[in-house]
Design an enzyme around this catalytic site. Structure first.
Site, mmCIF file in Angstrom:
data_model
loop_
_atom_site.group_PDB
_atom_site.id
_atom_site.type_symbol
_atom_site.label_atom_id
_atom_site.label_comp_id
_atom_site.label_asym_id
_atom_site.label_seq_id
_atom_site.Cartn_x
_atom_site.Cartn_y
_atom_site.Cartn_z
ATOM 1 N N CYS A 1 50.752 24.778 17.394
ATOM 2 C CA CYS A 1 51.364 24.530 16.441
ATOM 3 C C CYS A 1 51.867 23.383 14.911
ATOM 4 O O CYS A 1 52.952 22.824 15.949
ATOM 5 C CB CYS A 1 52.844 24.908 16.455
ATOM 6 N N CYS B 1 52.010 27.819 7.772
ATOM 7 C CA CYS B 1 50.860 27.617 9.113
ATOM 8 C C CYS B 1 51.063 25.964 9.315
ATOM 9 O O CYS B 1 49.518 25.333 7.797
ATOM 10 C CB CYS B 1 49.919 28.440 9.116
#
Length: 354
Positions: free
Chosen positions: A142, A297
């Protein structure tokens, strides 16, 4: 008064006198510390709670807390928020995927997009990073999370100024660097473009890459470019019928899951919907695999720049606007690595029963 009655009275009086002479136990004073809210701090500082307890009760409460309380720091990177857990003493996460999903619940838990664990390093890395998404699934990496991870390490180790770390992740070795302005610059490594390695079942259209391939979703033919940043991404700038997207008009909760669970993506996929503002400025919204619509993101922003370059829409260095704010992304030609720069900050400290 009989002699027996007189003796009993004397005994009671003596016991009462002894009790009166015994000093009362001082009330315990429990301090609750709240950071980030001056009013709350003043109110809590003024409180002294008297909680006379037996030694057995105190021992029980302390034991229960040590067994069940999870101490954490809540971090966010452009609104992508995480429960950060100091797990440096073990290679086993302190909570299960099911417990992580409960902690991430915004109504019945702490609320977060995921739980991130700082774990011992392996294979020469300084640390290992593992993540459980809000649905309990475990992604490889991530981007926003790794920036929060770096800042959390600096806090745990009491580090000041610029520092870089080697972090082992499911996507390989990631190297974040904390800069003087507090932002974190991350070497995200090289993008993966080969379809089977992403993975996707879509056929390659440009050498081995899947670029502007047709994907049928919800009655429309979307043109997509597939990229892996250690985790799979499907990037689209529009459909065959609608060449230009206005991302603010999209209802992600409807269209996002149809991409995520599409049969062409055997490991599911993250999906980025992109609007080109200029050759150095892109705007995106994201539907994350296992987390849904999020404010940001990092790996997705990297994938978007790669896709934009491959499709001839943008330069290699771009600002990417996400709902939570901008990220600076650069895909360098000299080493083929992608570099992401953006903020990360602590929000609050807490403990949760799990």
């Amino acid at each position: 008064m009989s002699s027996a009655t007189a003796a009993a009275t004397a005994t009671i009086a003596a016991a009462a006198a002894k009790l009166a002479a015994t000093p009362a136990p001082a009330p315990s004073r429990r301090r609750l510390t709240l950071r980030g809210n001056p009013t709350a701090r003043r109110c809590v500082a003024a409180m002294a709670v008297s909680t006379p307890r037996s030694a057995a009760a105190a021992a029980f409460l302390e034991r229960r807390e040590s067994e069940r309380a999870l101490h954490f720091v809540k971090y966010q990177g452009l609104g992508n928020d995480f429960i950060m857990v100091d797990n440096r003493d073990s290679a086993v996460p302190k909570v299960t995927p099911e417990e992580a999903a409960k902690l991430c619940d915004r109504n019945f838990g702490v609320g977060a997009d995921g739980v991130i664990f700082v774990m011992p390093g392996v294979n020469g890395a300084d640390y290992t990073m593992r993540i459980f998404n809000s649905d309990g699934s475990e992604p490889e990496m991530c981007g926003n999370g790794v920036r929060c991870f770096a800042r959390f390490i600096a806090e745990l180790e009491n580090l000041q100024g610029t520092h870089s770390f080697k972090i082992h992740t499911g996507a390989g070795l990631i190297i974040p660097e904390i800069q003087n302005d507090g932002k974190v610059k991350v070497d995200m490594g090289q993008p993966i473009l080969s379809g089977p390695d992403i993975p996707t079942k879509l056929p390659s259209t440009k050498n081995e890459a899947v670029v502007q391939a047709d994907l049928a979703v919800d009655g429309s033919t979307w043109q997509v470019t597939c990229v892996s940043m250690g985790n799979p991404h499907c990037v689209t700038f529009g459909t065959k019928e609608l060449k230009v997207l206005h991302v603010d008009d999209l209802k992600l909760s409807d269209i996002g899951p149809k991409f995520e669970h599409h049969e062409m993506f055997p490991a599911r996929t993250n999906t980025e919907f992109v609007e080109v503002l200029s050759r150095s400025h892109l705007k995106m919204r994201v539907w994350e695999r296992g987390a849904g619509a999020t404010l940001a993101c990092g790996t997705g922003a990297c994938a978007v720049v790669v896709a934009a370059v491959l499709e001839g829409r943008a330069e290699r260095k771009c600002v990417v606007d996400l709902p939570g704010g901008p990220l600076e992304i650069e895909w360098r030609e000299d080493d083929n690595h992608i570099y992401m720069t953006g903020p990360a900050e602590a929000v609050f400290y807490g403990s949760a029963v799990h």
